[in-house]
Design an enzyme around this catalytic site. Structure first.
Site, short mmCIF file in Angstrom:
data_model
loop_
_atom_site.label_atom_id
_atom_site.label_comp_id
_atom_site.label_asym_id
_atom_site.label_seq_id
_atom_site.Cartn_x
_atom_site.Cartn_y
_atom_site.Cartn_z
N THR A 135 -0.50 9.56 -6.88
CA THR A 135 0.48 9.83 -5.48
C THR A 135 1.03 11.07 -5.37
OG1 THR A 135 2.51 8.98 -4.60
CG2 THR A 135 1.99 8.75 -7.00
N ASP A 136 1.41 11.40 -4.27
CA ASP A 136 2.20 12.71 -3.73
C ASP A 136 3.50 12.74 -4.52
OD1 ASP A 136 3.28 10.88 -1.98
OD2 ASP A 136 2.80 12.33 -0.35
N GLU A 137 3.93 11.40 -4.63
CA GLU A 137 5.48 11.44 -5.21
C GLU A 137 5.61 12.01 -6.60
OE1 GLU A 137 7.44 7.46 -4.59
OE2 GLU A 137 5.81 7.04 -3.09
N TYR A 161 9.08 5.09 -10.95
CA TYR A 161 7.64 4.87 -10.54
C TYR A 161 7.01 6.17 -10.58
CZ TYR A 161 3.68 4.99 -6.99
OH TYR A 161 2.39 5.04 -6.77
N LYS A 165 3.78 7.55 -13.07
CA LYS A 165 2.37 8.19 -12.39
C LYS A 165 2.27 9.50 -12.76
CE LYS A 165 0.08 6.47 -9.95
NZ LYS A 165 -1.40 5.29 -10.31
P1 NAD Z 1 -0.68 -2.74 -5.17
O1 NAD Z 1 0.54 -2.89 -5.98
O2 NAD Z 1 -1.35 -3.26 -3.86
O3 NAD Z 1 -2.17 -2.89 -6.19
C1 NAD Z 1 -1.95 -2.85 -7.57
C2 NAD Z 1 -3.01 -3.79 -8.22
O4 NAD Z 1 -3.11 -3.32 -9.59
C3 NAD Z 1 -3.11 -5.10 -8.23
O5 NAD Z 1 -4.06 -6.01 -7.61
C4 NAD Z 1 -2.61 -5.81 -9.44
O6 NAD Z 1 -2.83 -7.12 -9.76
C5 NAD Z 1 -3.22 -4.65 -10.29
N1 NAD Z 1 -2.39 -4.59 -11.53
C6 NAD Z 1 -1.02 -4.38 -11.80
N2 NAD Z 1 -0.84 -3.98 -13.21
C7 NAD Z 1 -2.02 -4.32 -13.64
C8 NAD Z 1 -2.69 -4.28 -14.98
N3 NAD Z 1 -1.50 -4.34 -16.07
N4 NAD Z 1 -3.79 -4.69 -15.45
C9 NAD Z 1 -4.76 -5.01 -14.32
N5 NAD Z 1 -4.48 -4.81 -13.09
C10 NAD Z 1 -3.05 -4.61 -12.81
O7 NAD Z 1 -0.99 -1.09 -5.31
P2 NAD Z 1 -1.56 0.03 -4.05
O8 NAD Z 1 -0.74 0.21 -3.11
O9 NAD Z 1 -2.77 -0.68 -3.84
O10 NAD Z 1 -1.77 1.09 -4.97
C11 NAD Z 1 -2.80 1.24 -5.72
C12 NAD Z 1 -2.87 2.58 -6.58
O11 NAD Z 1 -2.80 3.81 -5.59
C13 NAD Z 1 -1.69 2.74 -7.42
O12 NAD Z 1 -2.01 3.58 -8.52
C14 NAD Z 1 -0.68 3.67 -6.78
O13 NAD Z 1 -0.15 4.39 -7.47
C15 NAD Z 1 -1.83 4.58 -5.93
N6 NAD Z 1 -1.02 4.92 -4.62
C16 NAD Z 1 -0.71 4.21 -3.86
C17 NAD Z 1 -0.23 4.69 -2.43
C18 NAD Z 1 0.55 3.91 -1.58
O14 NAD Z 1 0.95 4.05 -0.42
N7 NAD Z 1 0.25 2.29 -1.62
C19 NAD Z 1 -0.05 6.10 -2.07
C20 NAD Z 1 -0.75 6.83 -2.93
C21 NAD Z 1 -1.07 6.28 -4.37
#
Ligand code: NAD
Length: 362
Positions: A135-137, A161, A165
């Protein structure tokens, strides 16, 4: 032979979009490794679950023994690592799960990937990729209006968080530098779209508005985020996983810098048009906006310079904020039952800001 892609966190918001992208636009097999935490829901994958190229394994990425078996059973060519705890507010309230999944889980996955990769034959070894989705965070706060985050920005995370990351990014880079594991890191701005768990700003705003509940805005609401439609992110991720260069990092963003208050107001306007309020206390949804105490350590601005991925891999987002938010609002209008079901399924103890709304809601 078609490639096999192991996706962690594939039942989540972004992971499910990535899996649909892979099944619908490539000939690759997908192995979805997800423990189904409160934010994971398999309904998001209904349209591809019957595909012969899709496999689901309910596993925690911290579970070394079962992860090892998964690598041996499926022999993946690419790992796309999205599994994470992803909600900043939750990380402030209970950081441990973030340390556990985002840091320990990434370590366990990296080690199992490395042990598996070490045993591969030369051809398969040379073509293996471990793609870490970040993430950009991790870059912290931009305090002026012009600067953009890029692949060269320094790490300066603010919340538990983003710190977790950032730690996982460093582990991935170390596994590349120390063990030569072929890794790639992508850092993306805020995503929005269908199937986002209704704790995050956009789905929370829609759901609260539709239920006539206050829409909380942190501080003055002037925090700026660079919004990217989730399917655009998924397309970029699949491009990077299949064509990105090992050892590289790529920043991904939507060129849509918008203040939080304006995001919320644009949702309220869209709802006024599509589902006018029939609550006695309000005529326009904006009247539900309520300014609440700012989040501790709240970053003011994030924005991404995505030139590298645009020029090297010819990626460009298809949606602008107006078209993306229209699709998103329409989806949530038609899928309030999903929001209710995933919330009921989760036994999350939401932070005070949300808990009143959630209790009232369901
Ligand atoms: P989300 O919370 O919707 O999904 C996370 C998924 O990971 C879920 O299906 C959960 O069941 C699974 N999970 C969590 N812990 C686990 C574990 N220990 N073992 C196996 N599975 C596990 O999150 P998201 O928004 O889809 O984000 C996905 C990724 O993208 C993350 O790594 C996040 O940091 C990154 N990201 C998200 C955003 C955003 O705006 N949502 C932006 C940039 C990067």
């Amino acid at each position: 032979m078609n490639k096999k892609i192991l996706v962690t966190g594939g039942a989540g918001f972004i992971g499910s979009s990535v899996i649909k992208q892979i099944i619908n636009t490539t000939d690759c097999d997908v192995i979805n490794v997800d423990k189904l935490s409160y934010s994971g829901d398999l309904e998001s994958l209904d349209s591809v679950k019957e595909s012969k190229r899709y496999y689901f394994e309910k596993i925690d990425i911290c579970d070394e023994t079962n992860l090892k078996k998964i690598f041996e059973k499926h022999e993946p060519d690419v790992v796309m690592h999205l599994a994470a705890e992803s909600h900043v507010d939750k990380s402030i309230k209970s950081p441990f799960e973030f340390i556990e999944t985002n840091i320990i889980g990434t370590y366990v996955l990296l080690e199992q990937a490395r042990l598996y990769w070490n045993k591969l034959n030369n051809n398969k070894k040379a073509n293996f990729k471990f793609h870490h989705i970040s993430t950009d965070e991790v870059y912290g706060d931009l305090n002026d209006k012009e600067t953009l985050f890029s692949e060269e920005s320094k790490y300066d995370p603010s919340s538990p968080y983003s710190a977790s990351k950032a730690s996982s990014d460093h582990l991935v880079r170390a596994w590349h530098r120390t063990y030569n594991l072929p890794t790639i890191v992508t850092s993306c701005s805020n995503n929005y779209g269908p199937y986002q768990f209704p704790e995050k700003l956009i789905p929370l705003t829609i759901t609260n508005a539709l239920n006539g509940i206050e829409i909380p805005i942190y501080g003055n609401g002037l925090q700026v985020r660079d919004w990217l439609y989730v399917d655009d992110h998924a397309e970029a991720l699949v491009l990077v996983a299949l064509n990105g260069n090992n050892g590289e990092s790529y920043c991904i963003g939507g060129h849509n810098e918008i203040k939080n208050i304006n995001v919320v107001k644009s949702i309220c306007k869209a709802l006024d048009m599509h589902r006018p309020s029939n609550f006695k206390k309000i005529t326009k949804y904006e009247e539900l906006i309520s300014y609440v105490e700012d989040r501790s350590g709240h970053d003011r601005r994030y924005a991404i310079n995505a030139k590298k991925i645009e020029s090297e891999l010819k990626w460009k987002p298809k949606e602008n904020f107006d078209s993306g938010i229209k699709k998103t609002v329409e989806w949530y209008l038609n899928n309030q039952d999903w929001c209710k079901r995933v919330k009921n399924k989760s036994n999350q103890d939401f932070i005070n800001r949300d808990s009143t709304s959630w209790k009232e809601l369901f």
